[in-house]
Design a protein around this motif. Structure first.
Motif, PDB file in Angstrom:
ATOM      1  N   ILE A 131       0.856  -1.187   0.000  1.00 49.42           N
ATOM      2  CA  ILE A 131       0.000   0.000   0.000  1.00 49.42           C
ATOM      3  C   ILE A 131       0.892   1.236   0.000  1.00 49.42           C
ATOM      4  O   ILE A 131       1.710   1.422   0.908  1.00 49.42           O
ATOM      5  N   THR A 132       0.766   2.067  -1.004  1.00 49.31           N
ATOM      6  CA  THR A 132       1.613   3.254  -1.123  1.00 49.31           C
ATOM      7  C   THR A 132       1.253   4.302  -0.082  1.00 49.31           C
ATOM      8  O   THR A 132       0.173   4.284   0.512  1.00 49.31           O
ATOM      9  N   VAL A 133       2.157   5.239   0.110  1.00 48.10           N
ATOM     10  CA  VAL A 133       1.943   6.316   1.076  1.00 48.10           C
ATOM     11  C   VAL A 133       0.684   7.108   0.744  1.00 48.10           C
ATOM     12  O   VAL A 133      -0.094   7.474   1.632  1.00 48.10           O
ATOM     13  N   ALA A 134       0.445   7.371  -0.536  1.00 51.55           N
ATOM     14  CA  ALA A 134      -0.738   8.142  -0.928  1.00 51.55           C
ATOM     15  C   ALA A 134      -2.039   7.429  -0.583  1.00 51.55           C
ATOM     16  O   ALA A 134      -3.084   8.067  -0.435  1.00 51.55           O
ATOM     17  N   GLU A 135      -1.983   6.109  -0.427  1.00 52.27           N
ATOM     18  CA  GLU A 135      -3.173   5.325  -0.075  1.00 52.27           C
ATOM     19  C   GLU A 135      -3.348   5.164   1.435  1.00 52.27           C
ATOM     20  O   GLU A 135      -4.333   4.586   1.871  1.00 52.27           O
ATOM     21  N   GLN A 136      -2.376   5.658   2.181  1.00 53.89           N
ATOM     22  CA  GLN A 136      -2.435   5.555   3.635  1.00 53.89           C
ATOM     23  C   GLN A 136      -3.006   6.842   4.228  1.00 53.89           C
ATOM     24  O   GLN A 136      -2.616   7.938   3.834  1.00 53.89           O
ATOM     25  N   SER A 155      -3.175  12.694  -2.853  1.00 54.24           N
ATOM     26  CA  SER A 155      -1.878  13.136  -3.340  1.00 54.24           C
ATOM     27  C   SER A 155      -2.047  14.469  -4.071  1.00 54.24           C
ATOM     28  O   SER A 155      -3.135  15.035  -4.106  1.00 54.24           O
ATOM     29  N   VAL A 156      -0.957  14.941  -4.647  1.00 53.96           N
ATOM     30  CA  VAL A 156      -0.912  16.273  -5.235  1.00 53.96           C
ATOM     31  C   VAL A 156      -1.001  16.204  -6.758  1.00 53.96           C
ATOM     32  O   VAL A 156      -0.350  15.369  -7.392  1.00 53.96           O
ATOM     33  N   ILE A 157      -1.814  17.078  -7.332  1.00 53.90           N
ATOM     34  CA  ILE A 157      -2.046  17.102  -8.775  1.00 53.90           C
ATOM     35  C   ILE A 157      -1.812  18.512  -9.321  1.00 53.90           C
ATOM     36  O   ILE A 157      -2.245  19.502  -8.729  1.00 53.90           O
ATOM     37  N   PHE A 158      -1.141  18.582 -10.453  1.00 52.18           N
ATOM     38  CA  PHE A 158      -0.995  19.847 -11.167  1.00 52.18           C
ATOM     39  C   PHE A 158      -2.361  20.304 -11.651  1.00 52.18           C
ATOM     40  O   PHE A 158      -3.117  19.542 -12.249  1.00 52.18           O
ATOM     41  N   THR A 159      -2.679  21.571 -11.389  1.00 53.33           N
ATOM     42  CA  THR A 159      -3.971  22.136 -11.768  1.00 53.33           C
ATOM     43  C   THR A 159      -3.744  23.447 -12.509  1.00 53.33           C
ATOM     44  O   THR A 159      -3.378  24.456 -11.894  1.00 53.33           O
ATOM     45  N   PRO A 160      -3.932  23.479 -13.825  1.00 53.85           N
ATOM     46  CA  PRO A 160      -3.704  24.712 -14.576  1.00 53.85           C
ATOM     47  C   PRO A 160      -4.562  25.852 -14.062  1.00 53.85           C
ATOM     48  O   PRO A 160      -5.666  25.646 -13.539  1.00 53.85           O
ATOM     49  N   THR A 161      -4.070  27.057 -14.224  1.00 53.00           N
ATOM     50  CA  THR A 161      -4.810  28.244 -13.797  1.00 53.00           C
ATOM     51  C   THR A 161      -5.689  28.760 -14.950  1.00 53.00           C
ATOM     52  O   THR A 161      -5.369  28.535 -16.121  1.00 53.00           O
ATOM     53  N   ASN A 179      -8.154  10.854  -2.305  1.00 53.49           N
ATOM     54  CA  ASN A 179      -8.345   9.565  -2.978  1.00 53.49           C
ATOM     55  C   ASN A 179      -7.651   9.489  -4.340  1.00 53.49           C
ATOM     56  O   ASN A 179      -8.134   8.845  -5.272  1.00 53.49           O
ATOM     57  N   THR A 180      -6.517  10.170  -4.413  1.00 53.40           N
ATOM     58  CA  THR A 180      -5.676  10.128  -5.610  1.00 53.40           C
ATOM     59  C   THR A 180      -4.421   9.337  -5.280  1.00 53.40           C
ATOM     60  O   THR A 180      -3.805   9.532  -4.229  1.00 53.40           O
ATOM     61  N   ASP A 181      -4.033   8.429  -6.171  1.00 54.20           N
ATOM     62  CA  ASP A 181      -2.856   7.591  -5.939  1.00 54.20           C
ATOM     63  C   ASP A 181      -2.391   7.029  -7.276  1.00 54.20           C
ATOM     64  O   ASP A 181      -2.886   7.441  -8.333  1.00 54.20           O
ATOM     65  N   TRP A 182      -1.476   6.062  -7.231  1.00 48.67           N
ATOM     66  CA  TRP A 182      -0.905   5.547  -8.476  1.00 48.67           C
ATOM     67  C   TRP A 182      -1.948   4.894  -9.363  1.00 48.67           C
ATOM     68  O   TRP A 182      -1.821   4.905 -10.600  1.00 48.67           O
ATOM     69  N   LYS A 183      -3.005   4.329  -8.788  1.00 53.19           N
ATOM     70  CA  LYS A 183      -4.076   3.701  -9.569  1.00 53.19           C
ATOM     71  C   LYS A 183      -5.083   4.719 -10.091  1.00 53.19           C
ATOM     72  O   LYS A 183      -5.857   4.414 -10.999  1.00 53.19           O
ATOM     73  N   HIS A 184      -5.086   5.887  -9.484  1.00 48.28           N
ATOM     74  CA  HIS A 184      -6.018   6.962  -9.839  1.00 48.28           C
ATOM     75  C   HIS A 184      -5.209   8.248  -9.994  1.00 48.28           C
ATOM     76  O   HIS A 184      -5.301   9.163  -9.170  1.00 48.28           O
ATOM     77  N   PRO A 185      -4.403   8.342 -11.042  1.00 40.54           N
ATOM     78  CA  PRO A 185      -3.381   9.392 -11.113  1.00 40.54           C
ATOM     79  C   PRO A 185      -3.895  10.808 -11.306  1.00 40.54           C
ATOM     80  O   PRO A 185      -3.200  11.764 -10.979  1.00 40.54           O
ATOM     81  N   GLU A 186      -5.111  10.971 -11.833  1.00 38.76           N
ATOM     82  CA  GLU A 186      -5.654  12.310 -12.044  1.00 38.76           C
ATOM     83  C   GLU A 186      -6.858  12.583 -11.139  1.00 38.76           C
ATOM     84  O   GLU A 186      -7.606  13.529 -11.370  1.00 38.76           O
ATOM     85  N   GLY A 187      -7.042  11.772 -10.134  1.00 42.37           N
ATOM     86  CA  GLY A 187      -8.174  11.933  -9.228  1.00 42.37           C
ATOM     87  C   GLY A 187      -8.920  10.624  -9.084  1.00 42.37           C
ATOM     88  O   GLY A 187      -8.673   9.650  -9.813  1.00 42.37           O
ATOM     89  N   PRO A 199       4.648   5.931 -17.078  1.00 41.10           N
ATOM     90  CA  PRO A 199       5.373   5.796 -15.807  1.00 41.10           C
ATOM     91  C   PRO A 199       4.426   5.855 -14.619  1.00 41.10           C
ATOM     92  O   PRO A 199       3.472   6.645 -14.622  1.00 41.10           O
ATOM     93  N   VAL A 200       4.658   5.026 -13.629  1.00 42.14           N
ATOM     94  CA  VAL A 200       3.863   5.085 -12.411  1.00 42.14           C
ATOM     95  C   VAL A 200       4.188   6.393 -11.686  1.00 42.14           C
ATOM     96  O   VAL A 200       5.342   6.836 -11.657  1.00 42.14           O
ATOM     97  N   VAL A 201       3.166   7.043 -11.142  1.00 43.14           N
ATOM     98  CA  VAL A 201       3.348   8.324 -10.449  1.00 43.14           C
ATOM     99  C   VAL A 201       2.658   8.275  -9.087  1.00 43.14           C
ATOM    100  O   VAL A 201       2.090   7.269  -8.706  1.00 43.14           O
ATOM    101  N   HIS A 202       2.719   9.378  -8.368  1.00 38.47           N
ATOM    102  CA  HIS A 202       2.243   9.445  -6.980  1.00 38.47           C
ATOM    103  C   HIS A 202       3.012   8.440  -6.115  1.00 38.47           C
ATOM    104  O   HIS A 202       2.434   7.744  -5.274  1.00 38.47           O
TER     105      HIS A 202
END
Length: 379
Positions: A131-136, A155-161, A179-187, A199-202
């Motif tokens: 279980i990744t840190v973002a899922e904890q 986790s943290v997501i880039f959000t354009p202005t 509820n964002t993590d490697w399995k749900h990379p954009e939310g 590439p895996v992220v988060h």
């Protein structure tokens, strides 16, 4: 929800500080809504002669390389950067942590050709139940001022202005997404289906280290990473040479256009946002995406003056493992390790750390949608 905002932004800040810290103290005029756009094709540099020739080891391993990996011969090289400016667009930034250039020797090793992908990480998770840190769920120990109901996985997501903004406040284009993590990379509604080769992220540092151990590998040292990225060449600005666009063609997935506005990325390199691995020509060692796409964790603690201490020794550092402790005077309470390679959000307007000798940094339990890793294996 004031406490939630506070701790989320704290997490966000330490997550992305690696690409932003050079600008938070620039004091850009509040009257200006955007950065100067007087961009150069190449950055200002100090004496190029600071780079001495790379001397590759001649010995080669017997047998075939492990699947998905290539042999990096190791040897002696000049490590670091002589770039004076953070961006190519009239902004004086901070690259001093990548100076001075100093001599380093590394033994040979194998390295993953690409960043670890979603499908590779999924195999690890299925095999181990990791279980990744973002899922904890964050704890009160980590964020003692947060309300219990505000401690949410994510986790943290880039959000354009919506429009142009002053680039001295990076919190404007990042958000903490529950509820964002490697399995749900954009939310939480997103998925990695169809993105198996991305590439895996988060991924936090411990998530990368856990995968590497399971795979019988390890994370590279910063010196190993840079030696590999340079591909046996001496003092080049980029993993592929000294021109950002040889023959007018981009060689990495970075940000073109007006940063960080909505639809600002023009995708001239072929991609708007993150890309599958291996979409550009490899470097001289057969490695893909050693610049751009996603930042990559390496094993070294981050210390702002580590290169200075190595250079002052007057010796060639042999297989350096990084400093004994982390040291970031701009953020002294956060435990950080080094990031390398830049990401799809690096732009000539703001952060040109896709240049091969430059460095990033990140708090070890923080992650974002522009941060992944690759592994190495000793002979």
């Amino acid at each position: 929800m004031k406490n939630k905002t506070y701790w989320i932004f704290a997490l966000l800040t330490i997550s992305i500080i690696s690409i932003a810290y050079g600008f938070t103290k620039l004091g850009v005029s509040k009257e200006k809504k955007e950065v100067a756009m007087d961009c150069a094709e190449t950055p200002n540099t100090t004496e190029a002669s600071a780079f001495k020739p790379t001397i590759e080891n001649k010995n080669k391993p017997t047998g075939k390389a492990p699947k998905g990996m290539v042999w990096i011969p190791g040897g002696e090289f000049s490590m670091g950067s002589n770039v004076e400016d953070e961006s190519l667009c009239s902004i004086k930034g901070v690259t001093k942590d990548a100076a001075p250039i100093h001599r380093v020797y590394v033994d040979g090793y194998y390295m993953d050709q690409t960043e670890v992908t979603n499908e590779e990480y999924e195999k690890f998770v299925k095999a181990t139940g990791y279980i990744t840190v973002a899922e904890q769920k964050p704890t009160k120990e980590e964020f003692p001022t947060a309300n219990e109901e505000d401690l949410i996985t994510g986790s943290v997501i880039f959000t354009p202005t919506p429009s142009a903004v002053n680039l001295n406040n990076f919190l404007q284009w990042w958000r903490y997404e529950p509820n964002t993590d490697w399995k749900h990379p954009e939310g939480p509604q997103s998925t990695i289906k169809g993105r198996e080769k991305y590439p895996v992220v988060h991924i936090a540092y411990e998530d990368a280290a856990a995968y590497a151990k399971w795979a019988g590998k390890r994370l590279p040292t910063e010196a190993e990473w840079e030696f590999a990225a340079r591909g046996g060449k001496t003092g080049n600005l980029y993993a592929w040479g000294n021109s950002l666009k040889p023959n007018g063609k981009f060689q990495a997935n970075i940000y073109q256009g007006h940063f960080p506005i909505k639809d600002g990325d023009t995708g001239e390199d072929g991609f708007k946002g993150i890309a599958p691995t291996g979409q550009y020509a490899p470097n001289a060692y057969g490695l893909y995406d050693m610049a751009g796409n996603v930042w990559e964790w390496v094993n070294d603690w981050y210390s702002v003056d580590y290169y200075k201490s190595l250079a002052e020794s007057g010796q060639t550092a042999k297989n350096p493992q990084g400093p004994d402790a982390y040291n970031d005077p701009t953020d002294p309470t956060q435990i950080k390790r080094v990031h390398r390679g830049g990401s799809f959000l690096c732009t000539d307007q703001y952060c040109t750390r896709y240049m091969v000798g430059t460095r990033g940094k990140g708090e070890i339990r923080s992650a974002a949608n522009h941060l992944g890793f690759r592994c190495v294996k000793s002979k």
